[in-house]
Design a protein around this motif. Structure first.
Motif, PDB file in Angstrom:
ATOM      1  N   ALA A 183       1.947 -11.489   4.601  1.00  0.00           N
ATOM      2  CA  ALA A 183       2.527 -11.070   4.690  1.00  0.00           C
ATOM      3  C   ALA A 183       2.564  -9.725   3.738  1.00  0.00           C
ATOM      4  O   ALA A 183       2.008 -10.165   2.173  1.00  0.00           O
ATOM      5  N   PRO A 184       2.596  -8.489   4.345  1.00  0.00           N
ATOM      6  CA  PRO A 184       1.870  -7.943   3.198  1.00  0.00           C
ATOM      7  C   PRO A 184       2.601  -7.671   1.660  1.00  0.00           C
ATOM      8  O   PRO A 184       1.824  -7.173   1.083  1.00  0.00           O
ATOM      9  N   LEU A 185       3.563  -7.720   1.474  1.00  0.00           N
ATOM     10  CA  LEU A 185       4.671  -8.083   0.255  1.00  0.00           C
ATOM     11  C   LEU A 185       3.542  -8.832  -0.562  1.00  0.00           C
ATOM     12  O   LEU A 185       3.073  -8.820  -1.585  1.00  0.00           O
ATOM     13  N   ASP A 186       3.330 -10.013   0.024  1.00  0.00           N
ATOM     14  CA  ASP A 186       3.146 -11.232  -0.208  1.00  0.00           C
ATOM     15  C   ASP A 186       1.565 -11.139  -0.890  1.00  0.00           C
ATOM     16  O   ASP A 186       0.840 -11.258  -1.932  1.00  0.00           O
ATOM     17  N   VAL A 187       0.423 -10.198  -0.272  1.00  0.00           N
ATOM     18  CA  VAL A 187      -0.986  -9.553  -0.561  1.00  0.00           C
ATOM     19  C   VAL A 187      -0.699  -9.144  -1.864  1.00  0.00           C
ATOM     20  O   VAL A 187      -1.718  -8.756  -3.129  1.00  0.00           O
ATOM     21  N   PHE A 188       0.572  -7.801  -2.109  1.00  0.00           N
ATOM     22  CA  PHE A 188       0.580  -7.080  -3.015  1.00  0.00           C
ATOM     23  C   PHE A 188       0.721  -7.155  -4.088  1.00  0.00           C
ATOM     24  O   PHE A 188       0.296  -7.688  -4.918  1.00  0.00           O
ATOM     25  N   ARG A 189       1.561  -8.759  -4.383  1.00  0.00           N
ATOM     26  CA  ARG A 189       2.235  -9.279  -5.166  1.00  0.00           C
ATOM     27  C   ARG A 189       1.174 -10.174  -6.245  1.00  0.00           C
ATOM     28  O   ARG A 189       0.949 -10.538  -7.282  1.00  0.00           O
ATOM     29  N   ALA A 190       0.107 -11.041  -4.181  1.00  0.00           N
ATOM     30  CA  ALA A 190      -0.848 -11.590  -5.485  1.00  0.00           C
ATOM     31  C   ALA A 190      -2.122 -10.508  -5.665  1.00  0.00           C
ATOM     32  O   ALA A 190      -2.455 -11.049  -7.207  1.00  0.00           O
ATOM     33  N   TYR A 191      -1.935  -9.104  -5.591  1.00  0.00           N
ATOM     34  CA  TYR A 191      -2.995  -8.543  -6.688  1.00  0.00           C
ATOM     35  C   TYR A 191      -2.412  -7.642  -7.952  1.00  0.00           C
ATOM     36  O   TYR A 191      -2.995  -7.143  -8.534  1.00  0.00           O
ATOM     37  N   ALA A 192      -0.917  -7.400  -7.884  1.00  0.00           N
ATOM     38  CA  ALA A 192      -0.564  -6.731  -8.426  1.00  0.00           C
ATOM     39  C   ALA A 192      -0.698  -7.799  -9.983  1.00  0.00           C
ATOM     40  O   ALA A 192      -0.437  -6.556 -10.712  1.00  0.00           O
ATOM     41  N   PRO A 193      -0.986  -8.452 -10.591  1.00  0.00           N
ATOM     42  CA  PRO A 193      -0.885  -9.025 -12.135  1.00  0.00           C
ATOM     43  C   PRO A 193      -2.727  -8.140 -12.121  1.00  0.00           C
ATOM     44  O   PRO A 193      -2.062  -7.372 -13.132  1.00  0.00           O
ATOM     45  N   TYR A 194      -3.713  -7.832 -11.645  1.00  0.00           N
ATOM     46  CA  TYR A 194      -4.411  -7.248 -12.168  1.00  0.00           C
ATOM     47  C   TYR A 194      -4.186  -5.627 -11.690  1.00  0.00           C
ATOM     48  O   TYR A 194      -4.789  -5.260 -12.429  1.00  0.00           O
ATOM     49  N   LEU A 195      -3.252  -5.508 -11.012  1.00  0.00           N
ATOM     50  CA  LEU A 195      -2.959  -3.866 -10.993  1.00  0.00           C
ATOM     51  C   LEU A 195      -2.091  -3.848 -12.445  1.00  0.00           C
ATOM     52  O   LEU A 195      -2.249  -2.368 -12.828  1.00  0.00           O
ATOM     53  N   VAL A 196      -0.968  -4.685 -11.954  1.00  0.00           N
ATOM     54  CA  VAL A 196      -0.669  -4.351 -13.958  1.00  0.00           C
ATOM     55  C   VAL A 196      -1.382  -4.422 -15.055  1.00  0.00           C
ATOM     56  O   VAL A 196      -1.618  -3.644 -16.073  1.00  0.00           O
ATOM     57  N   ILE A 197      -2.360  -5.503 -15.273  1.00  0.00           N
ATOM     58  CA  ILE A 197      -3.105  -5.204 -16.132  1.00  0.00           C
ATOM     59  C   ILE A 197      -4.298  -4.057 -16.240  1.00  0.00           C
ATOM     60  O   ILE A 197      -3.956  -2.820 -17.833  1.00  0.00           O
ATOM     61  N   ILE A 198      -4.701  -3.783 -15.335  1.00  0.00           N
ATOM     62  CA  ILE A 198      -5.601  -2.098 -14.934  1.00  0.00           C
ATOM     63  C   ILE A 198      -4.622  -1.252 -15.931  1.00  0.00           C
ATOM     64  O   ILE A 198      -4.774  -0.362 -16.597  1.00  0.00           O
ATOM     65  N   VAL A 199      -3.007  -1.147 -15.091  1.00  0.00           N
ATOM     66  CA  VAL A 199      -2.405   0.180 -15.778  1.00  0.00           C
ATOM     67  C   VAL A 199      -1.984   0.156 -17.065  1.00  0.00           C
ATOM     68  O   VAL A 199      -1.768   0.839 -18.043  1.00  0.00           O
ATOM     69  N   VAL A 200      -2.015  -1.271 -17.840  1.00  0.00           N
ATOM     70  CA  VAL A 200      -1.195  -1.452 -19.611  1.00  0.00           C
ATOM     71  C   VAL A 200      -2.157  -1.052 -20.105  1.00  0.00           C
ATOM     72  O   VAL A 200      -2.828  -0.682 -21.182  1.00  0.00           O
ATOM     73  N   PHE A 201      -3.726  -1.487 -19.702  1.00  0.00           N
ATOM     74  CA  PHE A 201      -5.245  -1.381 -20.363  1.00  0.00           C
ATOM     75  C   PHE A 201      -5.242   0.505 -20.454  1.00  0.00           C
ATOM     76  O   PHE A 201      -5.515   1.016 -21.607  1.00  0.00           O
ATOM     77  N   VAL A 202      -4.629   0.600 -19.176  1.00  0.00           N
ATOM     78  CA  VAL A 202      -5.002   2.269 -18.864  1.00  0.00           C
ATOM     79  C   VAL A 202      -4.291   2.874 -20.712  1.00  0.00           C
ATOM     80  O   VAL A 202      -4.542   3.825 -20.672  1.00  0.00           O
ATOM     81  N   LEU A 203      -2.988   2.699 -20.367  1.00  0.00           N
ATOM     82  CA  LEU A 203      -2.245   3.362 -21.069  1.00  0.00           C
ATOM     83  C   LEU A 203      -1.689   2.822 -22.409  1.00  0.00           C
ATOM     84  O   LEU A 203      -1.966   4.052 -23.130  1.00  0.00           O
ATOM     85  N   ALA A 204      -2.946   1.732 -23.038  1.00  0.00           N
ATOM     86  CA  ALA A 204      -2.953   1.253 -24.302  1.00  0.00           C
ATOM     87  C   ALA A 204      -4.345   1.438 -24.619  1.00  0.00           C
ATOM     88  O   ALA A 204      -4.425   2.087 -25.997  1.00  0.00           O
TER      89      ALA A 204
END
Length: 568
Positions: A312-333
């Protein structure tokens, strides 16, 4: 009452750099022989080599035993924080995705791009691994990419080999360009100049790395059938790494390059397919597989047929979400000034933003001066919030919420992570202890002075220093700290470009990472080959030496009119 400082002597044997170098190199020789020939466990080989370094520091260099042991303690502390702190929390994020089943979704998403393992090696080990290197570095891409390849059906040994060899070209700009930033700090040369020069060396290397990966996976047949995606990935990565390092942002060079290379390969697979699809059978996997990666059901857990399963598209998004979160956290920091702040400039100083809690302390009881009598820095930095490992932990907490993982389940995942990495943690702390003993006693500088004595041919040997430093410490950042200033001094003596030689230290250093006990231990732990680091070492050492020879020739030609135009 202040204790007397130990003063380094770089010529303790017969007042000769040459004879002293023969003694100073012994800890490294012992380490590599125990790993590559005796096939000893990495932590035990590191312990013995560290003991050898202590004996040489005390007996040959006249360093007090307490100072030698204390130097090792400082190195061990640096081995845990920040280096293994990064790896622990990166693997924790990964283990959260395994516990919730989202890692399988991510694996199927990657497999859907191509069910050919040669192409998967390019996408995961080279492109995705480079993105992980860009964000965290310090072993993170080796740990995560090797497990992902295992889940796709790669044998443990092949998964470890591929990820270690792939973790080369992006290393100099890894962890938001920390190695180059460190190099600028120890040499006093402008960061933009150094970044630009490294960006004229490692991009050339990147062209050949994906070709090496497909050769490792399927030998000559792999080269014949999948040279096109390998070349596309290498060229696109190299071009964008060069453009970013020279014209856009040194810190974002690997992020830009890895994303561009991944998009190029994905686009290519929409219009191109290999003549045959390569996927190792279960029988071949059993021949090599001494263990199973954490979270995978077996060596062939991710067979090609599973790539056809629709998530399901939502499951795919949640699978990629941790790495997207890492990118966002590092960019902000690292890119938002109000959050990033400024770090403290010395002991007892205060910073701003997330650096406001950072503390720099003098390591107790350790006082060292160089041969000229100037104090050698023996401080320890506790950047509680800004450390890459801490940012990964924050990303892990956000990931818990996104994936619906409760505190108890997360604690169990963290416990599994620590258990999985216990020998890697021990190995890395011992190796960093070895590196610090050699550095503080003067053994490292002795070896550097010996190589620098080559005069004009120093340009040919300059990358070897970086390679040696990274092989010992497992970090291009540490290698730049060890030899960066020495490269500049030697360049002035030989009439060479200081910027070129300093950059060569970092570019050569990236090629020592695949044979460092630190990375070997991380790779072995990730694929279930604990205690078999020597086997992995023998698989990657040839690639390390071949690529090093290439880098030596490239740097030498850049110091001559032949390729001098590349340095202007």
């Amino acid at each position: 009452m202040l204790l007397a400082a130990y003063q380094q002597n770089y010529r303790p044997i017969a007042d000769s750099v040459g004879w002293s170098s023969l003694v100073a190199v012994l800890p490294l020789l012992v380490l590599f022989v125990l790993l590559g020939v005796v096939r000893m466990r990495a932590w035990l080989a590191s312990l013995i080599s560290t003991a050898v370094a202590v004996v040489i520091a005390v007996a040959a260099y006249g360093m007090p035993t307490g100072d030698a042991l204390n130097s090792g303690a400082l190195g061990a502390a640096n081995g845990f924080f920040p280096i293994m702190w990064i790896v622990i929390n990166a693997i924790f994020v990964y283990n959260l995705t395994v516990a919730t089943g989202h890692f399988d979704v991510l694996r199927r998403s990657f497999a859907s791009v191509s069910d050919d393992q040669r192409v998967q090696a390019i996408i995961i080990a080279f492109c995705f691994g480079a993105l992980m290197e860009a964000l965290a570095g310090f072993g993170t891409p080796v740990a995560i990419s090797s497990v992902m390849l295992m889940a796709l059906g790669f044998t443990p040994l092949k998964a470890a080999t591929v990820t270690l060899v792939a973790n080369t070209a992006p290393v100099a700009f890894g962890a938001i360009a920390v190695p180059v930033t460190t190099l600028a700090g120890v040499t006093g040369l402008p960061l933009d100049d150094l970044g630009a020069m490294v960006g004229r060396q490692t991009p050339v290397l990147s062209v050949f790395v994906p070709l090496a990966l497909v050769f490792i996976v399927d030998r000559r047949k792999g080269l014949r059938q999948t040279w096109l995606p390998a070349l596309v990935a290498g060229v696109v990565f190299g071009v964008f790494q060069y453009l970013s390092a020279n014209f856009w942002s040194v810190q974002l060079a690997d992020i830009v390059a890895s994303l561009a290379a991944a998009l190029a390969v994905v686009a290519l697979t929409r219009v191109w397919r290999p003549a045959e699809t390569y996927h190792e059978g279960a029988a071949g996997a059993r021949d090599e597989a001494p263990g199973t990666a954490p979270g995978a059901s077996g060596p062939a857990a991710g067979g090609a047929h599973e790539a056809r399963r629709r998530d399901a598209p939502l499951d795919v998004f949640r699978a990629y979400a941790p790495y997207l979160v890492i990118i966002v956290v590092f960019v902000l920091a690292t890119r938002v000034p109000a959050i990033q702040g400024t770090p403290p400039t010395g002991v007892g100083r205060s910073g701003t933003g997330i650096e406001s809690v950072t503390r720099i302390v003098d390591w107790p009881g350790l006082h060292v001066t160089n041969a000229a009598g100037d104090a050698v820095a023996t401080t320890f930095k506790l950047n509680f919030l800004s450390a890459a490992g801490s940012l990964l932990l924050i990303a892990g907490l956000v990931t818990m919420a996104l994936l619906g993982v409760g505190p108890l389940r997360a604690l169990r995942a963290y416990g599994r992570t620590l258990d999985q990495l216990k020998y890697a943690i021990l190995t890395v702390m011992l190796v960093l202890g070895l590196g610090f003993i050699m550095n503080e006693s003067g053994q490292t500088t002795t070896l550097g002075l010996w190589v620098a004595g080559a005069g004009g041919f120093f340009a040919l040997l300059s990358p070897v220093l970086g390679w040696l430093g990274t092989a010992v410490t497992g970090s291009d950042t540490s290698s730049n700290s060890l030899f960066g200033a020495l490269q500049v001094t030697a360049a002035h003596q030989a009439g060479l470009s200081p910027t070129l030689m300093a950059a060569a230290n970092s570019s050569g250093g990236v090629l020592g990472k695949m044979i460092s006990p630190q990375n070997l231990a991380i790779a072995a732990s990730a694929v279930g080959m604990q205690g078999k680091e020597g086997i992995i070492f023998r698989r990657v050492v040839v690639w390390s030496v071949v690529f090093l020879a290439f880098m030596c020739v490239l740097v030498y030609l850049q110091s001559t009119p032949v390729l001098g135009w590349m340095t202007v």
